[in-house]
Design an enzyme around this catalytic site. Sequence first.
Site, PDB file in Angstrom:
ATOM      1  N   LYS A  32      12.796  11.654 -45.411  1.00  0.00           N
ATOM      2  CA  LYS A  32      12.923  12.235 -44.703  1.00  0.00           C
ATOM      3  C   LYS A  32      14.065  12.161 -43.382  1.00  0.00           C
ATOM      4  O   LYS A  32      15.031  10.947 -43.843  1.00  0.00           O
ATOM      5  CB  LYS A  32      11.451  12.211 -43.539  1.00  0.00           C
ATOM      6  CG  LYS A  32      11.490  10.969 -42.917  1.00  0.00           C
ATOM      7  CD  LYS A  32      10.721  10.305 -42.060  1.00  0.00           C
ATOM      8  CE  LYS A  32      10.266   8.681 -41.810  1.00  0.00           C
ATOM      9  NZ  LYS A  32       9.071   8.826 -40.974  1.00  0.00           N
ATOM     10  N   TYR A 260      39.804   4.231 -21.551  1.00  0.00           N
ATOM     11  CA  TYR A 260      38.902   5.252 -20.425  1.00  0.00           C
ATOM     12  C   TYR A 260      38.234   4.427 -19.825  1.00  0.00           C
ATOM     13  O   TYR A 260      37.425   2.957 -19.865  1.00  0.00           O
ATOM     14  CB  TYR A 260      37.609   6.513 -20.881  1.00  0.00           C
ATOM     15  CG  TYR A 260      38.097   7.485 -21.187  1.00  0.00           C
ATOM     16  CD1 TYR A 260      39.005   8.648 -21.105  1.00  0.00           C
ATOM     17  CD2 TYR A 260      37.137   8.231 -22.572  1.00  0.00           C
ATOM     18  CE1 TYR A 260      39.319   9.590 -21.587  1.00  0.00           C
ATOM     19  CE2 TYR A 260      37.209   9.114 -23.294  1.00  0.00           C
ATOM     20  CZ  TYR A 260      38.686   9.748 -23.055  1.00  0.00           C
ATOM     21  OH  TYR A 260      39.051  11.163 -23.089  1.00  0.00           O
TER      22      TYR A 260
END
Length: 366
Positions: A32, A260
């Site tokens: 999955k 940043y």
Amino acid sequence: MMRTIEINLEAIAANYETLKKLTEAKVMAIVKADAFGHGMIEVSKKLESIGVDMLATADLEEAQNIRAAGIASPLLAWLHGEGADFESAIKNDIQIGFSSVAGLEQVAAAARKISSVAKLHLKVDTGLGRNGATLAEWPSVIGKAIELRNQGLVELVGVFSHLSGTSEKDDMVQLAEFETAVEAARKLGAEFEYRHLAASAATLNYKNTHLDMVRVGIALYGLDPNPETVAASFGLIPAMRVSAEVVSVKQVPAGHGVSYGYLHKTSEPTTLALVPFGYAEGLPRIATGKARVLLNGKRYLLSSRIAMDQFVLDVGNDKVSIGDEVVIFGDAKKGEPTAEELADASETINYEIVTRIGGRAKRVFK
Ligand SMILES: *Cc1c(COP(=O)(O)O)cnc(C)c1O
């Protein structure tokens, strides 16, 4: 390539064989969520080539994609929404996990319409509280299943439940509940070919949970199902290795900001190496200041803010060149950082790390 997710299909095949040797039960390989980020079709093909006992996904659509790729191994899917297409599932020989009377009626209606037989795995909730019939609903679910079986609309292939992994004690309580539910079903007249309960953790830790089949996901990919269960100690090999190439190198003076928020400023003249792998590739932004990557045999802290496309390493006086490989995670045996370490640095688990990795990084299979 600027960014690479190397998938070692041989490792997945070897892990499957290792797991087979650990148990007398059949082994269901869980593919999955794009095989936990490893590539559902490629992984399924590889497993089919070595004679996998059964494949499984959560959604029917994933299972349909496996069939569309020409993969014919036994295949189960167990998580269905409204309007799930059981007709095509039955046509494509996809076994269906279900746990409610209403669900069984839907599946049977689809089987009737195409004059076919649906292969069912009935799920009982032994404590986890996800899908699965409650113990109170169980007798009516079994009653319905028997009725439909007697009409020739369904075949009862499996009965299953899922453990919470809270503690050994809790898992053993669930095992006992499961055995009670299977026995109750048997008394009502329902026999199943496969009883399955164990996922990776229980497969590795508790032999008494193996029953007729185990369902392995994370262990198949060579990763630890929990911090106490180290996959490598069972001979399992991590199948995913994530890396990127340095794309820019420059000298900067002391006091220079890096990325940043200037979480990191250079303390002396230094070299900055730019690595094009960001949170858009699934590298958790929260790992800033905590995760370490491997470059030219040395670990470097991600001391500056991880950005969408990239991060910057302050490598001091070390010699780094454009094109040098930065390993984000791989195999501890090769001295590389691991998915588990990145998960720890990101306040999550390795499962989330491997399923989220991607973005613009492309998989390469070997
Ligand atoms: C995802 C899943 C598994 C696989 O779990 P692992 O811990 O990765 O082995 C097994 N069974 C069910 C029902 C699942 O949803």
